[in-house]
Design a protein around this motif. Structure first.
Motif, PDB file in Angstrom:
ATOM      1  N   LEU A 110       0.829  -1.204   0.000  1.00  0.00           N
ATOM      2  CA  LEU A 110       0.000   0.000   0.000  1.00  0.00           C
ATOM      3  C   LEU A 110       0.865   1.257   0.000  1.00  0.00           C
ATOM      4  O   LEU A 110       0.570   2.233  -0.705  1.00  0.00           O
ATOM      5  N   VAL A 111       1.937   1.231   0.760  1.00  0.00           N
ATOM      6  CA  VAL A 111       2.840   2.382   0.836  1.00  0.00           C
ATOM      7  C   VAL A 111       3.561   2.602  -0.492  1.00  0.00           C
ATOM      8  O   VAL A 111       3.698   3.743  -0.953  1.00  0.00           O
ATOM      9  N   VAL A 112       4.013   1.535  -1.125  1.00  0.00           N
ATOM     10  CA  VAL A 112       4.679   1.656  -2.429  1.00  0.00           C
ATOM     11  C   VAL A 112       3.727   2.265  -3.451  1.00  0.00           C
ATOM     12  O   VAL A 112       4.090   3.169  -4.216  1.00  0.00           O
ATOM     13  N   HIS A 113       2.508   1.774  -3.464  1.00  0.00           N
ATOM     14  CA  HIS A 113       1.478   2.294  -4.374  1.00  0.00           C
ATOM     15  C   HIS A 113       1.269   3.791  -4.137  1.00  0.00           C
ATOM     16  O   HIS A 113       1.240   4.590  -5.081  1.00  0.00           O
ATOM     17  N   SER A 114       1.153   4.173  -2.889  1.00  0.00           N
ATOM     18  CA  SER A 114       0.917   5.567  -2.534  1.00  0.00           C
ATOM     19  C   SER A 114       2.130   6.439  -2.842  1.00  0.00           C
ATOM     20  O   SER A 114       2.001   7.581  -3.300  1.00  0.00           O
ATOM     21  N   LEU A 115       3.309   5.909  -2.596  1.00  0.00           N
ATOM     22  CA  LEU A 115       4.553   6.639  -2.870  1.00  0.00           C
ATOM     23  C   LEU A 115       4.682   6.956  -4.361  1.00  0.00           C
ATOM     24  O   LEU A 115       5.056   8.071  -4.751  1.00  0.00           O
ATOM     25  N   LEU A 116       4.355   5.990  -5.195  1.00  0.00           N
ATOM     26  CA  LEU A 116       4.401   6.195  -6.645  1.00  0.00           C
ATOM     27  C   LEU A 116       3.410   7.268  -7.080  1.00  0.00           C
ATOM     28  O   LEU A 116       3.723   8.112  -7.927  1.00  0.00           O
ATOM     29  N   GLU A 117       2.217   7.225  -6.502  1.00  0.00           N
ATOM     30  CA  GLU A 117       1.211   8.235  -6.847  1.00  0.00           C
ATOM     31  C   GLU A 117       1.684   9.632  -6.468  1.00  0.00           C
ATOM     32  O   GLU A 117       1.487  10.590  -7.217  1.00  0.00           O
ATOM     33  N   GLY A 118       2.303   9.744  -5.310  1.00  0.00           N
ATOM     34  CA  GLY A 118       2.804  11.047  -4.890  1.00  0.00           C
ATOM     35  C   GLY A 118       3.954  11.544  -5.744  1.00  0.00           C
ATOM     36  O   GLY A 118       4.113  12.754  -5.956  1.00  0.00           O
ATOM     37  N   SER A 119       4.741  10.624  -6.278  1.00  0.00           N
ATOM     38  CA  SER A 119       5.940  11.012  -7.024  1.00  0.00           C
ATOM     39  C   SER A 119       5.636  11.672  -8.363  1.00  0.00           C
ATOM     40  O   SER A 119       6.492  12.354  -8.929  1.00  0.00           O
ATOM     41  N   TRP A 169       0.502   3.171  12.257  1.00  0.00           N
ATOM     42  CA  TRP A 169       0.561   2.513  10.950  1.00  0.00           C
ATOM     43  C   TRP A 169      -0.246   3.278   9.908  1.00  0.00           C
ATOM     44  O   TRP A 169       0.143   3.343   8.737  1.00  0.00           O
ATOM     45  N   LEU A 170      -1.337   3.860  10.331  1.00  0.00           N
ATOM     46  CA  LEU A 170      -2.112   4.713   9.432  1.00  0.00           C
ATOM     47  C   LEU A 170      -1.289   5.943   9.046  1.00  0.00           C
ATOM     48  O   LEU A 170      -1.350   6.424   7.911  1.00  0.00           O
ATOM     49  N   GLY A 171      -0.504   6.424   9.999  1.00  0.00           N
ATOM     50  CA  GLY A 171       0.373   7.563   9.729  1.00  0.00           C
ATOM     51  C   GLY A 171       1.431   7.246   8.684  1.00  0.00           C
ATOM     52  O   GLY A 171       1.781   8.099   7.861  1.00  0.00           O
ATOM     53  N   VAL A 172       1.940   6.023   8.713  1.00  0.00           N
ATOM     54  CA  VAL A 172       2.922   5.603   7.699  1.00  0.00           C
ATOM     55  C   VAL A 172       2.306   5.690   6.311  1.00  0.00           C
ATOM     56  O   VAL A 172       2.922   6.210   5.367  1.00  0.00           O
ATOM     57  N   PHE A 173       1.091   5.195   6.182  1.00  0.00           N
ATOM     58  CA  PHE A 173       0.388   5.267   4.900  1.00  0.00           C
ATOM     59  C   PHE A 173       0.098   6.717   4.515  1.00  0.00           C
ATOM     60  O   PHE A 173       0.259   7.114   3.358  1.00  0.00           O
ATOM     61  N   ALA A 174      -0.307   7.520   5.490  1.00  0.00           N
ATOM     62  CA  ALA A 174      -0.658   8.919   5.221  1.00  0.00           C
ATOM     63  C   ALA A 174       0.530   9.718   4.699  1.00  0.00           C
ATOM     64  O   ALA A 174       0.365  10.645   3.899  1.00  0.00           O
TER      65      ALA A 174
END
Length: 210
Positions: A110-119, A169-174
């Motif tokens: 989930l974090v990788v997916h979100s990181l890519l979107e932010g990039s 953990w929610l903060g990590v995703f956020a």
């Protein structure tokens, strides 16, 4: 830029917080329309802004954008296997052996997916369509994170037994998308725009949205 960072972070934390105050039945009622709307909105952004900009950046090699779109599509399939579809609001009941444990592989996907979107959220003259429609795309990414945040908070609450233990953990995703945004805009901006990397990144992320 700070508005975008705050919006991305607050959306995830706010959506996750709803799990603690809204009954699950009520959450399910509005989650499906939200999924449909955010998916349609992201698809529209992909067709009208992300892909055109990627093709503009590689005018002599448009086929390469297509390859990256395919890579993103299949990459998303792999991430969905690892995340168990949680980015689309799917929550699987925790077994007895899973209680008390954080699903690290799921969270990492989930974090990788979100990181890519932010990039891909680059606000610069060199990012063309993305820069001109920056906040529209930020909004699309933020809306896309709402079902995922609700599902993640629900799953973690079931596994950890306490909503207070969910927050770190929610903060990590956020923070994943904001970190991707900051990295692209302030750390590797020149390298990103000075080569075909940004076009490839746009194509890849567009593929994950399809």
């Amino acid at each position: 830029m700070w508005v975008a960072i705050l919006l991305l972070t607050a959306t995830v934390l706010g959506a996750g917080a709803l799990v603690g105050v809204v009954p699950p039945a009520r959450t399910t009622q509005w989650l499906k329309p939200m999924l449909a709307f955010s998916g349609a909105y992201l698809f529209a952004l992909t067709i009208t802004h992300l892909l055109p900009e990627a093709l503009t950046l590689l005018p002599e090699q448009p086929h390469q954008v297509g390859y990256w779109v395919l890579a993103g599509f299949f990459g998303q399939l792999l991430l969905e296997v690892l995340s168990q579809g949680i980015e689309h609001g799917h929550v699987h009941a925790a077994g007895a052996q899973e209680r008390g444990h954080v699903p690290l592989l799921l969270l990492a996907a989930l974090v990788v997916h979100s990181l890519l979107e932010g990039s891909i959220l680059v606000k610069s003259d060199g990012s063309g369509e993305v820069s001109r429609n920056f906040y529209a795309i930020v909004l699309g990414v933020a809306l896309h994170h709402i079902p995922a945040a609700v599902a993640l908070a629900t799953l973690l609450r079931l596994r950890l037994g306490s909503f207070g233990r969910v927050w770190p953990w929610l903060g990590v995703f956020a923070l994943a998308s904001p970190i991707g945004l900051v990295f692209s805009n302030y750390v590797v901006l020149q390298q990103l725009l000075g080569s075909g990397v940004y076009a490839a990144l746009l194509g890849f992320v567009a593929g994950t949205f399809l």
